[in-house]
Design a protein around this motif. Structure first.
Motif, PDB file in Angstrom:
ATOM      1  N   MET A  66      69.333  45.143  31.214  1.00 29.26           N
ATOM      2  CA  MET A  66      68.804  44.346  30.105  1.00 29.26           C
ATOM      3  C   MET A  66      67.587  44.973  29.439  1.00 29.26           C
ATOM      4  N   ALA A  67      66.724  45.645  30.217  1.00 30.01           N
ATOM      5  CA  ALA A  67      65.497  46.196  29.643  1.00 30.01           C
ATOM      6  C   ALA A  67      65.110  47.484  30.355  1.00 30.01           C
ATOM      7  N   TYR A  68      64.519  48.407  29.591  1.00 35.76           N
ATOM      8  CA  TYR A  68      64.034  49.674  30.131  1.00 35.76           C
ATOM      9  C   TYR A  68      62.607  49.875  29.642  1.00 35.76           C
ATOM     10  N   VAL A  69      61.720  50.200  30.576  1.00 34.79           N
ATOM     11  CA  VAL A  69      60.331  50.481  30.237  1.00 34.79           C
ATOM     12  C   VAL A  69      60.051  51.931  30.594  1.00 34.79           C
ATOM     13  N   GLY A  70      59.629  52.711  29.601  1.00 34.43           N
ATOM     14  CA  GLY A  70      59.295  54.109  29.832  1.00 34.43           C
ATOM     15  C   GLY A  70      57.792  54.297  29.867  1.00 34.43           C
ATOM     16  N   ILE A  71      57.298  55.044  30.863  1.00 32.75           N
ATOM     17  CA  ILE A  71      55.855  55.233  31.044  1.00 32.75           C
ATOM     18  C   ILE A  71      55.558  56.724  31.071  1.00 32.75           C
ATOM     19  N   SER A  72      54.687  57.154  30.163  1.00 31.64           N
ATOM     20  CA  SER A  72      54.306  58.557  30.092  1.00 31.64           C
ATOM     21  C   SER A  72      53.362  58.909  31.235  1.00 31.64           C
ATOM     22  N   GLU A  73      53.402  60.183  31.687  1.00 26.96           N
ATOM     23  CA  GLU A  73      52.477  60.621  32.734  1.00 26.96           C
ATOM     24  C   GLU A  73      51.046  60.666  32.230  1.00 26.96           C
ATOM     25  N   ASP A  74      50.848  60.559  30.898  1.00 30.15           N
ATOM     26  CA  ASP A  74      49.491  60.540  30.355  1.00 30.15           C
ATOM     27  C   ASP A  74      48.660  59.417  30.971  1.00 30.15           C
ATOM     28  N   LEU A  75      49.306  58.281  31.258  1.00 36.74           N
ATOM     29  CA  LEU A  75      48.601  57.149  31.865  1.00 36.74           C
ATOM     30  C   LEU A  75      47.998  57.557  33.206  1.00 36.74           C
ATOM     31  N   PHE A  76      48.765  58.263  34.021  1.00 37.18           N
ATOM     32  CA  PHE A  76      48.296  58.661  35.341  1.00 37.18           C
ATOM     33  C   PHE A  76      47.277  59.803  35.252  1.00 37.18           C
ATOM     34  N   LYS A  77      47.468  60.697  34.273  1.00 37.92           N
ATOM     35  CA  LYS A  77      46.511  61.786  34.088  1.00 37.92           C
ATOM     36  C   LYS A  77      45.136  61.250  33.710  1.00 37.92           C
ATOM     37  N   SER A  78      45.114  60.206  32.872  1.00 40.65           N
ATOM     38  CA  SER A  78      43.824  59.636  32.483  1.00 40.65           C
ATOM     39  C   SER A  78      43.134  58.972  33.670  1.00 40.65           C
ATOM     40  N   ALA A  79      43.930  58.458  34.643  1.00 40.87           N
ATOM     41  CA  ALA A  79      43.334  57.891  35.851  1.00 40.87           C
ATOM     42  C   ALA A  79      42.630  58.984  36.647  1.00 40.87           C
ATOM     43  N   GLY A  80      43.222  60.174  36.689  1.00 41.65           N
ATOM     44  CA  GLY A  80      42.570  61.299  37.347  1.00 41.65           C
ATOM     45  C   GLY A  80      41.285  61.700  36.637  1.00 41.65           C
ATOM     46  N   GLN A  81      41.308  61.680  35.302  1.00 38.01           N
ATOM     47  CA  GLN A  81      40.108  62.004  34.528  1.00 38.01           C
ATOM     48  C   GLN A  81      39.013  60.971  34.773  1.00 38.01           C
ATOM     49  N   ALA A  82      39.389  59.690  34.871  1.00 43.05           N
ATOM     50  CA  ALA A  82      38.410  58.627  35.138  1.00 43.05           C
ATOM     51  C   ALA A  82      37.785  58.818  36.514  1.00 43.05           C
ATOM     52  N   LEU A  83      38.596  59.220  37.482  1.00 43.37           N
ATOM     53  CA  LEU A  83      38.081  59.469  38.829  1.00 43.37           C
ATOM     54  C   LEU A  83      37.057  60.585  38.812  1.00 43.37           C
ATOM     55  N   TYR A  84      37.340  61.635  38.055  1.00 38.29           N
ATOM     56  CA  TYR A  84      36.414  62.767  37.954  1.00 38.29           C
ATOM     57  C   TYR A  84      35.144  62.382  37.188  1.00 38.29           C
ATOM     58  N   SER A  85      35.312  61.629  36.089  1.00 42.97           N
ATOM     59  CA  SER A  85      34.166  61.239  35.259  1.00 42.97           C
ATOM     60  C   SER A  85      33.246  60.266  35.983  1.00 42.97           C
ATOM     61  N   HIS A  86      33.787  59.540  36.944  1.00 36.37           N
ATOM     62  CA  HIS A  86      32.994  58.553  37.673  1.00 36.37           C
ATOM     63  C   HIS A  86      31.807  59.188  38.384  1.00 36.37           C
ATOM     64  N   GLY A  87      31.978  60.423  38.841  1.00 33.55           N
ATOM     65  CA  GLY A  87      30.927  61.047  39.640  1.00 33.55           C
ATOM     66  C   GLY A  87      31.142  60.785  41.111  1.00 33.55           C
ATOM     67  N   PRO A  88      30.125  61.023  41.943  1.00 37.00           N
ATOM     68  CA  PRO A  88      30.298  60.908  43.397  1.00 37.00           C
ATOM     69  C   PRO A  88      30.657  59.491  43.838  1.00 37.00           C
TER      70      PRO A  88
END
Length: 243
Positions: A66-88
């Motif tokens: 009935m439904a298909y949801v597609g999710i780009s890996e960009d979402l997960f890559k930005s989570a990695g960037q947020a982890l790095y930007s957070h600092g220690p």
């Protein structure tokens, strides 16, 4: 379709990690299904960055559900960037037992607070096998006379589950290694593995509540199937109207 759906939410109030997501293309209606492509950005602090440059857009090749949801890996890559930007981050080496803690102390991880800082943005990819993550960091005790920083590298996969309309992430079998530069240190790394595995747990902890996928209120996914492709994943399933 998106009316009333909050597209911005806080994933971790303590760590100030937020999520802003949106459709990457228009919803497509076929003869018997909906195709919903979306991406987003996970970010640290109050300033929402621009969405990342478009990567591989989800491609929908089936229509038997009935439904298909597609999710780009960009979402997960930005989570990695947020982890790095957070600092220690500050973690704690617990009291395990005398022998284990003595060995951890020789490795440079005595019981007590430890500062963990990423040395680069985590590499996160989606391929046909699933989601892979590589994280490099340094860990250093916060004791009065701290030993030298300990280089750490963790590799692990992530599994995507769906609970109703919420996307849940879980880490799979993280493998962490340290490079203390001594023969003794290499022998002790295996003992430190449970401590080092806390690093990947930080990422998945942000997604424990789940990301609400853009569907109208009252619609939930049932009997889902998840297919992984290079650069994106597609979740298909039936739709159940509650209430």
């Amino acid at each position: 379709m998106l009316a009333g759906i909050a597209m911005t939410r806080t994933l971790s109030e303590d760590q100030k990690i937020n999520l802003d997501y949106s459709l990457s293309e228009n919803v497509t209606v076929t003869s018997n299904s909906l195709d919903v492509p979306f991406t987003g950005v996970v970010y640290y602090g109050d300033r929402r960055p621009a969405l990342p440059a478009a990567g591989v857009e989800p491609v929908f090749t089936e229509s038997n559900l009935m439904a298909y949801v597609g999710i780009s890996e960009d979402l997960f890559k930005s989570a990695g960037q947020a982890l790095y930007s957070h600092g220690p981050f500050e973690l704690t080496v617990p009291e395990v037992n005398y022998l284990t803690n003595s060995l951890l102390k020789k490795l440079g991880l005595p019981k007590g607070p430890v500062k963990v800082q990423l040395t680069g943005v985590p590499v996160i990819k989606i391929n046909k096998e699933g989601i892979s993550v590589n994280v490099k960091a340094i860990a250093q005790s916060k004791t009065k006379s701290p030993p030298p920083p300990l280089p750490v590298e963790c590799q692990f996969g992530m599994k995507v589950n769906l609970n109703g309309r919420h996307l849940i992430l879980q880490s799979l079998s993280p493998k962490c290694k340290a490079n203390p530069g001594t023969i003794l240190g290499k022998v002790l790394v295996g003992i430190a593995n449970p401590i080092l595995r806390w690093i990947p747990s930080i990422i998945t902890s942000w997604f424990q509540i789940g990301i609400q996928i853009p569907l109208p209120t009252g619609l939930d996914f049932t009997q889902t199937q998840i297919d992984y492709h290079t650069g994106y994943l597609v979740i298909g399933g039936g739709l159940n109207l509650n209430g």
